[in-house]
Each structure stands twice: as C-alpha cells, then as structure tokens.
Design a protein around this motif. Sequence first.
Motif, PDB file in Angstrom:
ATOM      1  N   LYS A 192      25.478  30.098  91.038  1.00  0.00           N
ATOM      2  CA  LYS A 192      24.051  30.090  90.725  1.00  0.00           C
ATOM      3  C   LYS A 192      23.647  29.220  89.540  1.00  0.00           C
ATOM      4  N   LEU A 193      24.390  29.362  88.449  1.00  0.00           N
ATOM      5  CA  LEU A 193      23.991  28.661  87.230  1.00  0.00           C
ATOM      6  C   LEU A 193      24.069  27.153  87.441  1.00  0.00           C
ATOM      7  N   VAL A 194      25.146  26.717  88.079  1.00  0.00           N
ATOM      8  CA  VAL A 194      25.319  25.292  88.338  1.00  0.00           C
ATOM      9  C   VAL A 194      24.248  24.785  89.300  1.00  0.00           C
ATOM     10  N   GLU A 195      23.920  25.631  90.274  1.00  0.00           N
ATOM     11  CA  GLU A 195      22.907  25.221  91.245  1.00  0.00           C
ATOM     12  C   GLU A 195      21.555  24.983  90.598  1.00  0.00           C
ATOM     13  N   GLN A 196      21.373  25.586  89.429  1.00  0.00           N
ATOM     14  CA  GLN A 196      20.074  25.430  88.779  1.00  0.00           C
ATOM     15  C   GLN A 196      19.928  24.089  88.061  1.00  0.00           C
ATOM     16  N   ILE A 197      21.005  23.325  87.970  1.00  0.00           N
ATOM     17  CA  ILE A 197      20.835  22.021  87.329  1.00  0.00           C
ATOM     18  C   ILE A 197      20.963  20.887  88.335  1.00  0.00           C
ATOM     19  N   THR A 198      20.151  19.877  88.079  1.00  0.00           N
ATOM     20  CA  THR A 198      20.127  18.669  88.892  1.00  0.00           C
ATOM     21  C   THR A 198      21.433  17.894  88.691  1.00  0.00           C
ATOM     22  N   SER A 199      21.899  17.213  89.695  1.00  0.00           N
ATOM     23  CA  SER A 199      23.093  16.380  89.521  1.00  0.00           C
ATOM     24  C   SER A 199      22.741  15.162  88.669  1.00  0.00           C
ATOM     25  N   MET A 200      23.679  14.721  87.837  1.00  0.00           N
ATOM     26  CA  MET A 200      23.362  13.643  86.910  1.00  0.00           C
ATOM     27  C   MET A 200      23.145  12.305  87.609  1.00  0.00           C
ATOM     28  N   ASP A 201      23.812  12.106  88.740  1.00  0.00           N
ATOM     29  CA  ASP A 201      23.624  10.837  89.451  1.00  0.00           C
ATOM     30  C   ASP A 201      22.268  10.779  90.141  1.00  0.00           C
ATOM     31  N   GLU A 202      21.785  11.944  90.517  1.00  0.00           N
ATOM     32  CA  GLU A 202      20.501  12.014  91.214  1.00  0.00           C
ATOM     33  C   GLU A 202      19.340  11.699  90.262  1.00  0.00           C
ATOM     34  N   ASP A 203      19.342  12.350  89.103  1.00  0.00           N
ATOM     35  CA  ASP A 203      18.246  12.168  88.142  1.00  0.00           C
ATOM     36  C   ASP A 203      18.766  12.540  86.750  1.00  0.00           C
ATOM     37  N   PHE A 204      19.205  11.526  86.025  1.00  0.00           N
ATOM     38  CA  PHE A 204      19.882  11.770  84.747  1.00  0.00           C
ATOM     39  C   PHE A 204      18.962  12.468  83.736  1.00  0.00           C
ATOM     40  N   ALA A 205      17.697  12.054  83.700  1.00  0.00           N
ATOM     41  CA  ALA A 205      16.752  12.633  82.742  1.00  0.00           C
ATOM     42  C   ALA A 205      16.550  14.117  83.032  1.00  0.00           C
ATOM     43  N   GLN A 206      16.437  14.440  84.333  1.00  0.00           N
ATOM     44  CA  GLN A 206      16.237  15.835  84.704  1.00  0.00           C
ATOM     45  C   GLN A 206      17.502  16.639  84.429  1.00  0.00           C
ATOM     46  N   TRP A 207      18.661  16.037  84.732  1.00  0.00           N
ATOM     47  CA  TRP A 207      19.950  16.680  84.425  1.00  0.00           C
ATOM     48  C   TRP A 207      20.005  17.036  82.935  1.00  0.00           C
ATOM     49  N   TYR A 208      19.616  16.081  82.082  1.00  0.00           N
ATOM     50  CA  TYR A 208      19.652  16.302  80.641  1.00  0.00           C
ATOM     51  C   TYR A 208      18.791  17.499  80.242  1.00  0.00           C
ATOM     52  N   THR A 209      17.558  17.508  80.737  1.00  0.00           N
ATOM     53  CA  THR A 209      16.644  18.602  80.410  1.00  0.00           C
ATOM     54  C   THR A 209      17.191  19.930  80.921  1.00  0.00           C
ATOM     55  N   ASP A 210      17.752  19.917  82.115  1.00  0.00           N
ATOM     56  CA  ASP A 210      18.318  21.145  82.685  1.00  0.00           C
ATOM     57  C   ASP A 210      19.462  21.670  81.812  1.00  0.00           C
ATOM     58  N   VAL A 211      20.354  20.779  81.405  1.00  0.00           N
ATOM     59  CA  VAL A 211      21.502  21.206  80.601  1.00  0.00           C
ATOM     60  C   VAL A 211      21.034  21.770  79.256  1.00  0.00           C
ATOM     61  N   VAL A 212      20.111  21.078  78.638  1.00  0.00           N
ATOM     62  CA  VAL A 212      19.582  21.531  77.348  1.00  0.00           C
ATOM     63  C   VAL A 212      19.054  22.961  77.460  1.00  0.00           C
ATOM     64  N   LYS A 213      18.387  23.244  78.585  1.00  0.00           N
ATOM     65  CA  LYS A 213      17.818  24.580  78.765  1.00  0.00           C
ATOM     66  C   LYS A 213      18.859  25.609  79.189  1.00  0.00           C
TER      67      LYS A 213
END
Lengths: 476, 476
Positions: free
Chosen positions: A5-26
């Motif tokens: 579940k937790l991993v599924e909540q973050i975007t893949s970095m290759d797909e959208d790096f900016a979104q991945w970053y924001t997801d990880v930060v949160k």
Amino acid sequence: MAEKKLVEQITSMDEDFAQWYTDVVKKAQLMGYSSVKGFMVIKPYGYAIWENMQKELDSKFKENGVQNVYMPMLIPESLLQKEKDHVEGFAPEVAWVTHGGEDELSERYCVRPTSETLFCDFYADDIHSYRDLPKLYNQWCSVVRWEKTTRPFLRSREFLWQEGHTAHATAEEAGEFTVRMLDVYADFFENILAIPVLKGRKTDKEKFAGAIETYTIESLMHDGKALQSGTSHNFGDGFARAFGIQYTDRENKLSYVHQTSWGTTTRMIGALIMVHGDDSGLVLPPRIAPTQLMLIPIRTSEEIVTRLREIKSALDNTFRVDIDLSDKRPGWKFSEQEMRGIPLRMELGPRDLENGVCVLVRRDTKEKVEVSLDEVEDKAGEILEDIQKNLYEKAKAHLKSHIYDAYDYEQFCEMAEEKPGFIRGMWCGERECEDKIKEDTTATSRLIPLKEESIGDTCVCCKKPAKKLVYWGKAY
Amino acid sequence: MAEKKLVEQITSMDEDFAQWYTDVVKKAQLMGYSSVKGFMVIKPYGYAIWENMQKELDSKFKENGVQNVYMPMLIPESLLQKEKDHVEGFAPEVAWVTHGGEDELSERYCVRPTSETLFCDFYADDIHSYRDLPKLYNQWCSVVRWEKTTRPFLRSREFLWQEGHTAHATAEEAGEFTVRMLDVYADFFENILAIPVLKGRKTDKEKFAGAIETYTIESLMHDGKALQSGTSHNFGDGFARAFGIQYTDRENKLSYVHQTSWGTTTRMIGALIMVHGDDSGLVLPPRIAPTQLMLIPIRTSEEIVTRLREIKSALDNTFRVDIDLSDKRPGWKFSEQEMRGIPLRMELGPRDLENGVCVLVRRDTKEKVEVSLDEVEDKAGEILEDIQKNLYEKAKAHLKSHIYDAYDYEQFCEMAEEKPGFIRGMWCGERECEDKIKEDTTATSRLIPLKEESIGDTCVCCKKPAKKLVYWGKAY
C-alpha cells in the motif's frame, strides 16, 4: 497485499520525477504543509535528519576555529542598503515589518534573508586591532525570502541554514578561508551524505550579491538536474569599506578587514532525496540516517519482543537502532522502513528465534541475508559500511556518466535538450553568451572548475576565443 | 596593577545591582549591542552557554519521548485570532509583516511571539485517530515580542527559546505531562545550573493567555528579586475546540485532544549571572560552563607551554579545558578567567614545573591549592564537584533566608519595602487583592506552591477568608 500500500501511494520516478519527489517528501513524513502559504513544517523525521547534519557540520566548523553566535532576526532598511550590490540582490525578495505592537515603525525592518549586513554592523563596532582578528563566526537560524514558487526543502519562503561570516587581516587569509570552508562542505557531502560534488567558482553573473568571488559545490540529482548545494563567498574588503570595518595592524596602521561568508541549508535534505531515493521511497546513507537499523518482529510474542529489546540495548552504543512495536502488520512495517529510507532492517520471527538467527535486509539493494544472532553487531556494521560506500559509488557513477562535452553550439543545444546532466563547454567570459545559452536552453553556468580544464579554444556559443571551461546545466 | 583593570571596570553589586549586571554582561563578553533597537547580539561566550543549556534540556526532552520539529516563523493574523484569550494576550506586542518583496500582503502576518496557533493548525490537520496520540513536539527557535523597555537576556524584542507543544487523548494525561515538564525544568535548574527553585501554579491573573493552568518555576536573584524561570501550561481542550483538533478513539467516538505547552529561554543566562555572580564578574557552575578549567602559564617559555599542552590533552576527555596563550600578562589572564566565571584555573610557573606541582584556584571561593602535577585530574575533578555543590548550597541558603511570612497588610507592605525576597501571605483568591498589592508595593503573586502551605486563615490584604497561600515578590 497490505505491504504494497505505502509504495503504491507514490508515483514512479521515471513516470513523473517531480511528483515522485513530492510523494516521497510526504509519505516519508519529512515535512507537512501549513496554512502559511509557501512556508513548510519540518516534521520530526525531517528535523532529525537536519539535526544530524547540524551535528556533523558544527563539529567541523569548530575544528576550524569557528564560534557560534546569534544576530538579530530583523534588519533596518538603512542597514540593508549600505552595500549597493547586496541590497539590489535581496531587497526585491524580503518580507517587511512595518509595525511593532500597535505603533508604526519610523523605519521598515526586513526579516533577514541573510545576515551580512548585521555581522558587518557588529564587526565595525567590535573589531579594533589585529588582536581581534580573525573573527570566525557562524549562526544557525532561519531566513525568509519571498519566493513566488516554492517546493519542499528546495525553495520555500523560509528555510533553516547556517551562515558563517568571517573577518580577516589579509586578502590572502580570506581567500584561503573561503576555499577551506568549501572543502568542509565538499567533504561533508562526499563522506557523510554520500553525494559526490563538483567544486568550482561561479561566473560574475551567478555570484552572490556583493561578493568578489563565489565558490560552489554542485551535485547532480537522479533526474540529471544540478543542485547548488553549498556556497562560500569571498567579499574582499567591499563590505568592510561600506561599513567602515577597520583595524590597526602591528605597525599601528589602519586597514580594512577582508571578509567571507558561507552557507548550507535544509535544501541538503532535498539533495539526499533526489540523489539516493528510489521507487520505494527515501534511501538514507547510514552516516546521516536518524535510525540506522530497524528491528521488526514477525510476530509480537513476548519472547520475540523481549529478545529484540535485548538486542537493541546491546547495539545501542554502536548504532542508532529502534524497534517497531506498533500494531501494524510486518509487511506494512517493512514498507514503512523502506519508505523512510532506514538503511537496514532486522526481521525476527519465531522460527528464527528457535534457530538463533535473524534476517537482515538492506535498503539500497533490498538484499536479504540470514545472520546468526551472535554475529548481528559485526554483520550489521559491515553492511552499513557497505551501504554508505555503495550509495556513494552509485551516485558517483551516475554523475560521471552524465557529464557531456559540447564542442559547438548545435551540439550544446541538442545535449541540453536530450541529455540531462552537466555539459562541459568552453566560454569566452562574456555575460552575453551566458544569457543566450540560458534563453535558448534554460541551462545556466554552474561552475568554473577549481582546477582548470579545457576541451577547446573557442567559446561554445559565440566561437570567439575561450577563456574558461564551464560546467553548464539545468538546475533546481 | 594591570590585573585589577578588568574588575575595576565593573560596578560593585551592592552599589548598583542593575549597573553591575550590565557591566558583567558586557565585560564577560556574553552579548553585544546592535543597531537594531531592543535586539541583542549573543556573542560566542554567551552562545556557548546557551548551547550547553540546549544540549542538557534537549536530551531530557528526548528521554521523555519529545521530538523536535520546525514551524513557520510567521503567523497569519486570522490564525492568531482563532483563540480569543490568546490573541488578546499577544496581539499588542507583536511585529507585523505587511509586505512580501514588492507586494502588499492581502493579510498581515505577525512574527511568532509563541507558536500555539501554528502547532494547533498543524495538529488539526495531522491528528485523526488515537493512534496519532500523544504528539510530543518541541522546537528551538527565536521569537519576537515588541517590548518597550529591554534588558540583556531578561527582556528583549527577540529571544531564543524552546517551546514544547503536546496533544494528548485525555485531560489526565495532559495534566500529568504539564507537571512532568515542569519537573524537567526544576531538575535542570537545581542539578545543572545550581539554582534552587520554587515550584507552583500561577494565579488566574498571571496565567498564560489561553491556559487553564500555568505552572512555573521561580528563582531568587542575588538582589532579592524573583525571576520566572520556566513555565508549563495546561490548555485543557480550549485550543482544540477553537482549532477543531479531534480524534476518533478506540470506540470510534470523536473527541477533542488536550494540550500543553512549556518553554524556557535565554533568560536563563540572566539567572546564572544574577544568582551566582560576584564583584569579580560571572561565576559559572561547572556543569554548564563552556570552559571548566583554564590553564594559565606564568611564563610562556617553550617548556611550560609544551607541558600545558600535554596536560590539556590528558584532561580533554574528562573536562572542558583550555589554555590561555594570548600575549597578555598572567594577572590580566587571571582577571579574565574570573570575569568570565570559569570555575577553575591552573597556574603553572617555572618553579612549579621544577617541583612537579601547579596551583589550582577556584573561582567561587578564590581558594588556592598547590597540587602535584600527577594528581591534577583527580583534584580538579573533586574541586569542580565541590564548586557545583557549593554554588547550589549558597544559593539555597540565600533563597531560604529571603522568604518571609506576612500576617497582616501593614507587615506585608513593610516587608515588600524593606526585605527583598519572597513574602508568603494568605490570599482570598480575588483578583482585586492581587491588583491592590501590586499597586501598593509593585510585588506580584509569583506562585501558589504545588504542595499546599498555610500560615493563617485570612487574606493578608482584605482579611476575608483565605483560600491559598501565595508567594509574593518583586520580579524581573
């Protein structure tokens, strides 16, 4: 499966790096948003990383004779205006205090965007003789810059930092100290954060407002963008002349001091995320990780919990170790340990306990290894060392494979378009070419390497004779 | 004589205590003035004391499960206004930011005078379930309060502090935690700062804006004035209701959280000065002193300096030890060590070296003792222990001998006039009497002791039936 579940909540970095970053930060719970637009809340886990950064850097500063002080948070407008270039650089982006209590102030104060003017004001009063030199002061504080667009840790209206401000008797000494502090930063990045850096000087265009020379360390993020990671400025005697900071030397002659300043910020947390992180979340180098080893019971029987507590207290003096005794499922706990980038986890189940073994799983490669409980300390120590080394080597290889050489402008623009990373290109030294390159490609001059490098004789942009090799790149 | 000079520059404490304080603050190089009116510069020596305070307190907080975070420095006016009592208490003394860069803000922001509103705003968003509780957060930062009259460390427009903010599931837990943190403060004062304190509750009049209960530790300065030295507030669910901070409990029922906050500030440096200082300057308890032992060569021959360096490295792991190798005369160095309150100095001259001895001089009693160089570590350790104990005992005796009992109002007013210290007096519980006492004598209610005390049945002011015994006093 819950553990996904937790991993599924973050975007893949290759797909959208900016979104991945924001997801990880949160999701790694590093920061939170507040009702104060453009300002961030640094949560316990993010702050614990910052505390480790502070501890390491602060002890290095002190080894170099630096002392901590604290200057006022507010700067009267007249003080900010004393050094011409400086005020031009900062006035457009400061927050202004106009009222104290119920009274309008006779002069506006800005919330410090940086404290050169305050240190100078203080030094002018405090430095009299060569015996008072050098002054090697630093402060840990927060500063405010009214940014239009913000991004967690990378660019926000307030950030935490340290700012060193020194005054020296001679130009040579100030020059030497500027570079020495740059080296402190570079060593910290390479040895503690496991982030390789390029060291160099900024061009006049990219220099700090008021400096005669700005040195920088630049690191390369996973997406191939550069991050200015620490800067060290040599002011010569410019501020000293503007503020009248003079001392009498041994021959009783009045001279101006020579000054430096140098800073690093909570932005370094952004660098950690974007250099080492992956699709499961944050990956922290052991030397900076608040928790290095997480003990996770596969079943929370009394026997296992007791044993984990014993293991924790046996390891407490060697590692930063914690036990996850929350009432979540083991899979969820694994996923949390991964999301938060905790370098190593130990899994202990009933059968393991019977056999006197446990399983160690490293975060960077996700490799599992069964280890006898008697050998945990040695083995964990080895693996943590290896993770630290591996993260650095990986980042180093990434940096090396993302430095390209451009010999003409067509090639330069193509690379800027298609090859994220640094581009080495010769430069004539003219601002015009820097501006053109930025306009055409959005890449900026990142640095002129400290040890001169050369790949040709003509400017990659205008073809006039080249003066320097510059590392160019798109940057955060 | 040169060695007298530094001491001659400070006023005697009996002659003019306020001037003595200002002189010590300056001559011990704790702080400096800046061009920013009402703001102070904390110099390296003052900041080093603050760092030691932070280290001690921070580790105690962490032992109690507290985590550090960082909240924005600015508070939107609408957020500050959410809790009625709170805004009334603080709005008159905050600094207002009205412009960001070149734009006028649509809403004013104040520079935080304290951060209850920010923590509440964050908690409202971050707390959902009983699993999220308790939240035990703290931050180290600076705050701004627009004071009209200021005094180094005691009252200034900006000061450094820590502010803890916690949220709990039940009223009991919040109440218990409020007192627990008060105890942390009291222990820190008694064991580290060697300052005895009185523990108690504030009257409604003296409570923190928005609290249902404010607890305080109060210490007594050398001049007999009280200093509020740390406070811990129980907010009940008042802020939670104003900010909507609710959680679902185990029965899936929505409830408001119960909150606390607690803080200590750089004002503690003022307490150290005014409790332990004497006519030669500062006197620091060894457990908080940045330098515990100063080695001073009587002659700076190579032989002596080499030996002092050896001694320093032998002692470095046990004490905070330094060598004064400046080109000043020994007498001046003694006077500086005394002014800065360094607990112990070692004098080493050529004849001492021949005889394998040195002289240890303790700061508190100025007693000298000749010690064999082989025994320095043991002896210095013993003396430092003894200084810590002695300073506490002395301050304790001073406190005890400055608590007076007043049985009627005439006696009360006489005591307030003539006997600096705390006055114990019964109180009816009415604000009117508190106001009258303050108007007549300038003394305020300092605290109601945690363990009830009684010396009579009627209010010392109005003679109506008494409810509580109060410690009254003039305060900083």
